[in-house]
Design an enzyme around this catalytic site. Structure first.
Site, PDB file in Angstrom:
ATOM      1  N   CYS A  92      -5.426   2.500   0.775  1.00  0.00           N
ATOM      2  CA  CYS A  92      -5.167   3.812   1.353  1.00  0.00           C
ATOM      3  C   CYS A  92      -6.393   4.696   1.228  1.00  0.00           C
ATOM      4  CB  CYS A  92      -3.999   4.491   0.636  1.00  0.00           C
ATOM      5  SG  CYS A  92      -2.410   4.029   1.301  1.00  0.00           S
ATOM      6  N   PRO A  93      -6.677   5.502   2.206  1.00  0.00           N
ATOM      7  CA  PRO A  93      -5.942   5.658   3.461  1.00  0.00           C
ATOM      8  C   PRO A  93      -6.504   4.812   4.596  1.00  0.00           C
ATOM      9  CG  PRO A  93      -7.580   7.373   3.300  1.00  0.00           C
ATOM     10  CD  PRO A  93      -7.768   6.472   2.101  1.00  0.00           C
TER      11      PRO A  93
END
Lengths: 74, 406
Positions: free
Chosen positions: A11-12
């Site tokens: 992430c992200p």
């Protein structure tokens, strides 16, 4: 359908790269297949796909690996 | 899915790994219990924190970052749930220790920390670093247990950053930390009003989060659940096991569980946090090599996550908290089939994790804690420092999300 491999990314980035790829699709492309091994993005990608007009189907293809099939709605 | 035989039963390979790891964790508990020093308690709490972090995919970084990057408040709502549980729990412990808060005494172990420019600089640097590294201290530690190599690199960066603070600590102490006021809300307005004000602020943040999300045009989507199990008992049990061990838990449940564990840990010992322990490793190593930073003025008088000199030998109860968090996350990931050694394909990501880690280490060192010690344990301590740090974390995370979205 085009394929986007984001394995190894956390992430992200899986979500950001998916959104980038969806934006690059032409109206004639029906969708995108995303391959990931990062479970949290199973919850971040679908809402973004919805926002851009794609529906999401998640299939588990390994431990741990998932395929998100994003198909243009309509 | 590959299977192995365990005691005559065929089980998936990842389940067998989870069983072996759980037995190892219990064996470690049996070894640690007679050693005293609170090792066993902190090992168990570490395991519990690690399991909850992994199962709920709880991530303080995404809680702040996704507000800016996606206008998504899911993670922040989980954090608020945890704070709402921890606040009354901490208040009970503190009001037993200090029944009359107006006399100038502070509860000795609560994370009420000196407030000053170091809080602001530390919070912003930490917020920026955690977004670049892809996880804060607790997030990186739980991802280490899931097999993310970049998180090991981020932790290495944190250790470097913390060592950097050790050599500059006395300067920070002189200009800011040593002069900072430790502002405990009950000392000014009493216990009851402090809890009320904190709840009002949490409610305000909740409303602001929902308002911010409602402007994004992004409808919340509950994750798809596994198909209903029917009436067969075995199938129903499998369904429950699936929900607990394989599917991610709802984030608010994860946050509430972390808040509750934090209260239990505080009631028995002191609040959750581990930056001080990480600093103890590197400062201790530097001392052993005779290149240590020397005396750290005032650090040993501060509660919570201030730097530790590292002169107490290798074993310390906090070591087992950190190891337990890695172990708990590993166990949970194994049962879920989510453990795998993952190496980023782009080498640049490793550098990003290292740089983000160094920034986090330096920020946590001067900010006197990370997202846990200076925020998640500080707001329930009813210290003003927790709210200031939170605002600065948000600023840093905003900067970080501007950088990574480019």
């Amino acid at each position: 359908m085009q394929r986007l491999d984001v394995r190894g990314e956390i992430c992200p980035y899986p979500m950001l790269r998916t959104v980038q790829a969806l934006r690059k699709l032409t109206p004639r492309d029906e969708g995108l297949v995303v391959v990931t091994d990062h479970a949290p993005c199973l919850e971040t990608i679908p809402p973004q796909a919805t926002r851009l007009g794609f529906s999401t189907t998640i299939t588990e293809t390994g431990t741990p690996e998932w395929t998100l099939t994003l198909v243009r709605e309509r | 899915m590959r299977h192995v035989m365990v005691l005559g039963y065929q089980v998936p390979r990842h389940t067998a790994l989870g069983i072996i790891a759980s037995l190892g964790a219990i064996a470690a508990l049996v070894v640690l219990a007679p050693l005293g020093g609170d090792f066993a308690r902190f090992w168990v709490f570490g395991l519990a924190f690690g399991i909850v972090l992994q199962r709920s995919r709880f991530c303080f970084t995404s809680a702040f970052r996704d507000l800016f990057l996606l206008q998504d408040g899911r993670g922040m709502r989980g954090v608020l749930a945890g704070l709402a549980i921890a606040t009354p729990g901490f208040a009970i412990v503190m009001s037993n220790q200090i029944p009359n808060p107006t006399l100038g005494m502070l509860p000795p172990d609560a994370n009420i920390l000196p407030l000053g420019i170091h809080t602001v600089v530390g919070g912003v640097i930490f917020g920026l670093g955690m977004v670049l590294a892809g996880g804060c201290a607790s997030g990186s530690i739980s991802r280490m247990g899931e097999g993310y190599v970049a998180s090991w690199v981020a932790l290495g960066g944190m250790l470097i950053g913390l060592l950097g603070v050790a050599y500059t600590w006395n300067w920070w102490w002189d200009i800011s930390i040593g002069r900072g006021a430790r502002i405990w809300l009950p000392a000014y307005i009493g216990h009851g009003a402090s809890i009320a004000v904190t709840f009002a602020a949490l409610a305000g943040m909740y409303l602001a989060t929902v308002w911010w999300e409602s402007r994004s045009g992004l409808a919340p989507q509950p994750p798809a659940l596994p198909a209903a199990p029917g009436v067969d008992m075995a199938a129903r049990l499998r369904h429950v096991a699936q929900l607990v061990f394989v599917r991610g838990w709802p984030i608010a449940i994860g946050g509430a569980a972390l808040g509750l564990l934090n209260v239990l840990l505080y009631a028995g010992a002191h609040p959750w946090g581990f930056t001080g322990e990480l600093s103890r490793w590197v400062i201790g190593a530097a001392n052993a090599l005779q290149i240590g930073p020397g005396t750290l003025t005032g650090a040993d008088e501060l509660p919570g996550c201030a730097l530790e000199l590292g002169d107490g030998g290798v074993l310390h109860h906090m070591l087992f908290l950190v190891l337990g968090m890695i172990g708990g996350s590993f166990i949970a990931a194994a049962f879920a089939g989510e453990f795998r050694i993952r190496v980023p394909r782009q080498p640049a990501r490793q550098l990003q994790a290292l740089g983000g880690g160094i920034a986090m280490g330096y920020g946590a060192g001067i900010g006197l804690g990370c997202t846990i010690g200076a925020f998640f344990s500080a707001i329930p301590s009813l210290g003003l420092n927790g709210w200031v740090f939170a605002g600065c974390l948000a600023c840093g995370a905003w900067l970080g999300s501007r950088i990574i979205a480019r």
